[in-house]
Write a protein that holds these residues in place. Sequence first.
Motif, mmCIF file in Angstrom:
data_model
loop_
_atom_site.group_PDB
_atom_site.id
_atom_site.type_symbol
_atom_site.label_atom_id
_atom_site.label_comp_id
_atom_site.label_asym_id
_atom_site.label_seq_id
_atom_site.Cartn_x
_atom_site.Cartn_y
_atom_site.Cartn_z
ATOM 1 N N GLY A 180 3.055 17.437 -1.174
ATOM 2 C CA GLY A 180 3.261 18.288 -0.011
ATOM 3 C C GLY A 180 4.096 17.692 1.091
ATOM 4 O O GLY A 180 4.121 18.227 2.212
ATOM 5 N N ALA A 181 4.796 16.580 0.829
ATOM 6 C CA ALA A 181 5.646 15.968 1.862
ATOM 7 C C ALA A 181 6.790 16.909 2.205
ATOM 8 O O ALA A 181 7.396 17.527 1.329
ATOM 9 N N THR A 182 7.078 17.025 3.484
ATOM 10 C CA THR A 182 8.163 17.895 3.940
ATOM 11 C C THR A 182 9.516 17.246 3.681
ATOM 12 O O THR A 182 9.617 16.030 3.437
ATOM 13 N N ALA A 183 10.559 18.063 3.747
ATOM 14 C CA ALA A 183 11.908 17.544 3.527
ATOM 15 C C ALA A 183 12.273 16.499 4.571
ATOM 16 O O ALA A 183 12.894 15.469 4.243
ATOM 17 N N SER A 184 11.909 16.737 5.829
ATOM 18 C CA SER A 184 12.224 15.766 6.881
ATOM 19 C C SER A 184 11.499 14.443 6.647
ATOM 20 O O SER A 184 12.051 13.369 6.903
ATOM 21 N N CYS A 185 10.259 14.518 6.159
ATOM 22 C CA CYS A 185 9.513 13.285 5.866
ATOM 23 C C CYS A 185 10.170 12.505 4.727
ATOM 24 O O CYS A 185 10.277 11.274 4.791
ATOM 25 N N ILE A 186 10.629 13.216 3.694
ATOM 26 C CA ILE A 186 11.293 12.554 2.568
ATOM 27 C C ILE A 186 12.605 11.923 3.023
ATOM 28 O O ILE A 186 12.950 10.814 2.606
ATOM 29 N N VAL A 187 13.319 12.628 3.889
ATOM 30 C CA VAL A 187 14.578 12.074 4.394
ATOM 31 C C VAL A 187 14.315 10.777 5.148
ATOM 32 O O VAL A 187 15.018 9.768 4.945
ATOM 33 N N ARG A 188 13.318 10.778 6.032
ATOM 34 C CA ARG A 188 13.036 9.581 6.834
ATOM 35 C C ARG A 188 12.520 8.426 5.983
ATOM 36 O O ARG A 188 12.921 7.275 6.180
ATOM 37 N N SER A 189 11.630 8.711 5.045
ATOM 38 C CA SER A 189 10.958 7.630 4.320
ATOM 39 C C SER A 189 11.703 7.164 3.081
ATOM 40 O O SER A 189 11.586 5.999 2.684
ATOM 41 N N SER A 190 12.477 8.047 2.458
ATOM 42 C CA SER A 190 13.090 7.698 1.175
ATOM 43 C C SER A 190 14.612 7.760 1.172
ATOM 44 O O SER A 190 15.275 6.881 0.611
ATOM 45 N N VAL A 191 15.174 8.790 1.796
ATOM 46 C CA VAL A 191 16.619 8.977 1.718
ATOM 47 C C VAL A 191 17.358 8.038 2.658
ATOM 48 O O VAL A 191 18.304 7.344 2.252
ATOM 49 N N LEU A 192 16.946 7.993 3.921
ATOM 50 C CA LEU A 192 17.668 7.162 4.894
ATOM 51 C C LEU A 192 17.733 5.688 4.500
ATOM 52 O O LEU A 192 18.792 5.064 4.640
ATOM 53 N N PRO A 193 16.624 5.068 4.025
ATOM 54 C CA PRO A 193 16.745 3.659 3.614
ATOM 55 C C PRO A 193 17.755 3.438 2.496
ATOM 56 O O PRO A 193 18.368 2.362 2.415
ATOM 57 N N GLU A 194 17.951 4.437 1.634
ATOM 58 C CA GLU A 194 18.878 4.288 0.517
ATOM 59 C C GLU A 194 20.338 4.462 0.943
ATOM 60 O O GLU A 194 21.231 3.834 0.383
ATOM 61 N N ILE A 195 20.571 5.357 1.915
ATOM 62 C CA ILE A 195 21.966 5.609 2.311
ATOM 63 C C ILE A 195 22.382 4.769 3.516
ATOM 64 O O ILE A 195 23.556 4.789 3.888
ATOM 65 N N ALA A 196 21.451 4.027 4.112
ATOM 66 C CA ALA A 196 21.796 3.221 5.294
ATOM 67 C C ALA A 196 22.919 2.219 5.016
ATOM 68 O O ALA A 196 23.844 2.084 5.838
ATOM 69 N N PRO A 197 22.901 1.478 3.879
ATOM 70 C CA PRO A 197 24.032 0.556 3.626
ATOM 71 C C PRO A 197 25.365 1.281 3.501
ATOM 72 O O PRO A 197 26.392 0.775 3.961
ATOM 73 N N ILE A 198 25.358 2.479 2.897
ATOM 74 C CA ILE A 198 26.585 3.254 2.768
ATOM 75 C C ILE A 198 27.096 3.654 4.148
ATOM 76 O O ILE A 198 28.294 3.541 4.448
ATOM 77 N N LEU A 199 26.187 4.097 5.010
ATOM 78 C CA LEU A 199 26.586 4.543 6.337
ATOM 79 C C LEU A 199 27.073 3.374 7.195
ATOM 80 O O LEU A 199 27.997 3.530 7.996
ATOM 81 N N ALA A 200 26.438 2.199 7.046
ATOM 82 C CA ALA A 200 26.882 1.029 7.806
ATOM 83 C C ALA A 200 28.301 0.632 7.402
ATOM 84 O O ALA A 200 29.153 0.329 8.255
ATOM 85 N N THR A 201 28.557 0.638 6.089
ATOM 86 C CA THR A 201 29.903 0.333 5.608
ATOM 87 C C THR A 201 30.900 1.378 6.078
ATOM 88 O O THR A 201 32.011 1.059 6.521
ATOM 89 N N LYS A 202 30.503 2.643 6.007
ATOM 90 C CA LYS A 202 31.358 3.743 6.469
ATOM 91 C C LYS A 202 31.704 3.565 7.946
ATOM 92 O O LYS A 202 32.861 3.745 8.347
ATOM 93 N N PHE A 203 30.731 3.194 8.761
ATOM 94 C CA PHE A 203 30.970 3.051 10.194
ATOM 95 C C PHE A 203 32.017 1.983 10.471
ATOM 96 O O PHE A 203 32.987 2.218 11.204
ATOM 97 N N LEU A 204 31.856 0.795 9.882
ATOM 98 C CA LEU A 204 32.787 -0.292 10.150
ATOM 99 C C LEU A 204 34.188 0.023 9.626
ATOM 100 O O LEU A 204 35.192 -0.249 10.297
ATOM 101 N N LEU A 205 34.263 0.589 8.432
ATOM 102 C CA LEU A 205 35.572 0.933 7.883
ATOM 103 C C LEU A 205 36.280 1.979 8.750
ATOM 104 O O LEU A 205 37.497 1.916 8.954
#
Length: 286
Positions: A180-205
Amino acid sequence: MSGSRPDGRIRRSRRRFAAGEAGGAALGLVLVLAIAAPVLAPYDPQQPVGGPVSPPDARFRLGTNALGQDLLSQVLYGARTSVLVGVLVAGASTILSAAVGTAAGMWQQGRRLLLVLVDLFLAIPGIPVVVLLVVFAGPGFWPLVVAMVLIGWAGFARIVAAQVRVTMAQAYVEAARAAGATASCIVRSSVLPEIAPILATKFLLTVRWAILLEAALGLLGLGDPARPSWGLILHQAFAHPLLFVTDAWAWWAGPPAAAIVLTSLALMAVGQDLDAWLNPQAATVR
């Protein structure tokens, strides 16, 4: 021979991180100069304060341009413009990449539509479109920022979408959804930690790309004339007919060109260091 390979990898890793530390120090210096420009600049960069094309002396450390404006003050304020453009473009385009990529990765019904939108922006020839938009809207700070954001977000959105799809297929995410986890909860707990390195690299580039593009447009005379920038200094320098006849090129065009190169190399070194830290296995293989 087999024992020398790990040593070689260690040496490469040490060189990489040493370059990253040096790049971080140089980038920190640029940030300090940009923030403290109103305090460090000896003169108003837009006001004529000396004779035209005066060489460096005790009063004007980098000399003056054809309008008699102090070049040291212009270079310092140019750092503010470059850093501000880089951060704004990188921040906005990274947020847009994350939002569209996450939605495309999680939203089954709208995935195809969002990916078509991403492909449409990827098909647009970036730099010519930026030039056309700036020419159409008129030289200015915000038209330039908006134009660069519009062409700078799509590439990483597809990468984010692919990573989100992989994450959503994991068993622990499926279990969370079943519980019953909501989409926002899944984004915060599972999705963001996985895409954070991609976003950090994207920001600097993107910071590096935006600084270089802003300098190139300024060199072409398409920058904001109300804001001193490194590209605008180069444009004014190269427009002077006697730039290379005298030694004016060394103290007029040299400092802004060196600042652009130094900032670009610093961002590249920091980006490589960050990538090696976030992806140690890939860095070891390389």
